[in-house]
Design a protein around this motif. Sequence first.
Motif, PDB file in Angstrom:
ATOM      1  N   THR A  50       0.838  -1.195   0.000  1.00  0.00           N
ATOM      2  CA  THR A  50       0.000   0.000   0.000  1.00  0.00           C
ATOM      3  C   THR A  50       0.875   1.249   0.000  1.00  0.00           C
ATOM      4  O   THR A  50       2.038   1.219   0.399  1.00  0.00           O
ATOM      5  N   CYS A  51       0.316   2.335  -0.477  1.00  0.00           N
ATOM      6  CA  CYS A  51       0.942   3.666  -0.465  1.00  0.00           C
ATOM      7  C   CYS A  51       2.205   3.750  -1.335  1.00  0.00           C
ATOM      8  O   CYS A  51       3.045   4.622  -1.113  1.00  0.00           O
ATOM      9  N   ILE A  52       2.355   2.876  -2.296  1.00  0.00           N
ATOM     10  CA  ILE A  52       3.533   2.920  -3.161  1.00  0.00           C
ATOM     11  C   ILE A  52       3.510   4.169  -4.030  1.00  0.00           C
ATOM     12  O   ILE A  52       4.529   4.838  -4.212  1.00  0.00           O
ATOM     13  N   THR A  53       2.342   4.522  -4.554  1.00  0.00           N
ATOM     14  CA  THR A  53       2.235   5.701  -5.415  1.00  0.00           C
ATOM     15  C   THR A  53       2.572   6.963  -4.642  1.00  0.00           C
ATOM     16  O   THR A  53       3.343   7.810  -5.126  1.00  0.00           O
ATOM     17  N   GLU A  54       2.020   7.094  -3.448  1.00  0.00           N
ATOM     18  CA  GLU A  54       2.273   8.285  -2.635  1.00  0.00           C
ATOM     19  C   GLU A  54       3.754   8.391  -2.264  1.00  0.00           C
ATOM     20  O   GLU A  54       4.330   9.485  -2.267  1.00  0.00           O
ATOM     21  N   MET A  55       4.376   7.255  -1.951  1.00  0.00           N
ATOM     22  CA  MET A  55       5.793   7.274  -1.607  1.00  0.00           C
ATOM     23  C   MET A  55       6.646   7.650  -2.819  1.00  0.00           C
ATOM     24  O   MET A  55       7.613   8.409  -2.696  1.00  0.00           O
ATOM     25  N   SER A  56       6.277   7.174  -3.996  1.00  0.00           N
ATOM     26  CA  SER A  56       7.020   7.511  -5.207  1.00  0.00           C
ATOM     27  C   SER A  56       6.927   8.999  -5.518  1.00  0.00           C
ATOM     28  O   SER A  56       7.925   9.630  -5.891  1.00  0.00           O
ATOM     29  N   VAL A  57       5.726   9.577  -5.370  1.00  0.00           N
ATOM     30  CA  VAL A  57       5.546  11.012  -5.608  1.00  0.00           C
ATOM     31  C   VAL A  57       6.363  11.816  -4.610  1.00  0.00           C
ATOM     32  O   VAL A  57       7.015  12.812  -4.970  1.00  0.00           O
ATOM     33  N   MET A  58       6.358  11.398  -3.356  1.00  0.00           N
ATOM     34  CA  MET A  58       7.121  12.110  -2.320  1.00  0.00           C
ATOM     35  C   MET A  58       8.621  12.051  -2.617  1.00  0.00           C
ATOM     36  O   MET A  58       9.320  13.068  -2.529  1.00  0.00           O
ATOM     37  N   MET A  59       9.130  10.900  -3.000  1.00  0.00           N
ATOM     38  CA  MET A  59      10.562  10.790  -3.281  1.00  0.00           C
ATOM     39  C   MET A  59      10.961  11.559  -4.542  1.00  0.00           C
ATOM     40  O   MET A  59      12.048  12.127  -4.601  1.00  0.00           O
ATOM     41  N   ALA A  60      10.077  11.568  -5.547  1.00  0.00           N
ATOM     42  CA  ALA A  60      10.358  12.356  -6.750  1.00  0.00           C
ATOM     43  C   ALA A  60      10.420  13.841  -6.408  1.00  0.00           C
ATOM     44  O   ALA A  60      11.281  14.577  -6.917  1.00  0.00           O
ATOM     45  N   CYS A  61       9.534  14.290  -5.530  1.00  0.00           N
ATOM     46  CA  CYS A  61       9.555  15.695  -5.098  1.00  0.00           C
ATOM     47  C   CYS A  61      10.839  16.005  -4.341  1.00  0.00           C
ATOM     48  O   CYS A  61      11.451  17.058  -4.548  1.00  0.00           O
ATOM     49  N   TRP A  62      11.243  15.105  -3.461  1.00  0.00           N
ATOM     50  CA  TRP A  62      12.501  15.321  -2.732  1.00  0.00           C
ATOM     51  C   TRP A  62      13.678  15.434  -3.697  1.00  0.00           C
ATOM     52  O   TRP A  62      14.546  16.275  -3.533  1.00  0.00           O
ATOM     53  N   LYS A  63      13.706  14.565  -4.704  1.00  0.00           N
ATOM     54  CA  LYS A  63      14.823  14.571  -5.649  1.00  0.00           C
ATOM     55  C   LYS A  63      14.852  15.872  -6.453  1.00  0.00           C
ATOM     56  O   LYS A  63      15.922  16.428  -6.701  1.00  0.00           O
ATOM     57  N   ILE A  76       4.388  14.885   1.477  1.00  0.00           N
ATOM     58  CA  ILE A  76       4.708  14.176   2.728  1.00  0.00           C
ATOM     59  C   ILE A  76       3.447  13.930   3.537  1.00  0.00           C
ATOM     60  O   ILE A  76       3.217  12.838   4.066  1.00  0.00           O
ATOM     61  N   ARG A  77       2.590  14.963   3.615  1.00  0.00           N
ATOM     62  CA  ARG A  77       1.341  14.824   4.374  1.00  0.00           C
ATOM     63  C   ARG A  77       0.447  13.763   3.723  1.00  0.00           C
ATOM     64  O   ARG A  77      -0.152  12.928   4.429  1.00  0.00           O
ATOM     65  N   THR A  78       0.391  13.740   2.395  1.00  0.00           N
ATOM     66  CA  THR A  78      -0.419  12.737   1.685  1.00  0.00           C
ATOM     67  C   THR A  78       0.098  11.323   1.965  1.00  0.00           C
ATOM     68  O   THR A  78      -0.693  10.399   2.197  1.00  0.00           O
ATOM     69  N   PHE A  79       1.415  11.165   1.964  1.00  0.00           N
ATOM     70  CA  PHE A  79       1.995   9.851   2.245  1.00  0.00           C
ATOM     71  C   PHE A  79       1.691   9.404   3.669  1.00  0.00           C
ATOM     72  O   PHE A  79       1.283   8.258   3.892  1.00  0.00           O
ATOM     73  N   TYR A  80       1.859  10.299   4.649  1.00  0.00           N
ATOM     74  CA  TYR A  80       1.579   9.926   6.039  1.00  0.00           C
ATOM     75  C   TYR A  80       0.100   9.633   6.255  1.00  0.00           C
ATOM     76  O   TYR A  80      -0.253   8.755   7.050  1.00  0.00           O
ATOM     77  N   ASP A  81      -0.791  10.339   5.554  1.00  0.00           N
ATOM     78  CA  ASP A  81      -2.220  10.046   5.656  1.00  0.00           C
ATOM     79  C   ASP A  81      -2.532   8.656   5.119  1.00  0.00           C
ATOM     80  O   ASP A  81      -3.321   7.902   5.704  1.00  0.00           O
ATOM     81  N   CYS A  82      -1.879   8.304   4.013  1.00  0.00           N
ATOM     82  CA  CYS A  82      -2.084   6.970   3.440  1.00  0.00           C
ATOM     83  C   CYS A  82      -1.587   5.880   4.376  1.00  0.00           C
ATOM     84  O   CYS A  82      -2.251   4.847   4.561  1.00  0.00           O
ATOM     85  N   VAL A  83      -0.432   6.109   4.994  1.00  0.00           N
ATOM     86  CA  VAL A  83       0.118   5.118   5.931  1.00  0.00           C
ATOM     87  C   VAL A  83      -0.799   4.949   7.139  1.00  0.00           C
ATOM     88  O   VAL A  83      -1.058   3.837   7.593  1.00  0.00           O
TER      89      VAL A  83
END
Length: 87
Positions: A50-63, A76-83
């Motif tokens: 679960t939350c693979i898409t949100e984590m990928s978007v967050m890491m792409a933003c960080w990069k 980051i907030r979207t990823f933590y909400d999904c988790v």
Amino acid sequence: MAAPAYPSWVVRWVSGQWRNKKRPPTLRPPRALALADKVANRREQLTEATCITEMSVMMACWKQNDFNDAPCAEEIRTFYDCVAKAE
């Protein structure tokens, strides 16, 4: 010249007599083997992550932002909400 005296287990092993004696298994079950009427209560594991898409978007933003958290606060907030929802 006399033949050398071998131990009895060597004579049996060479002659193949050890195959004739079938031994019972060394481990015996403590009770009769039978199927149970019920199944253990186990929690089923999810088949997909679960939350693979949100984590990928967050890491792409960080990069893109040199690993700075400020511009990626929404991702980051979207990823933590999904988790939190997945738990």
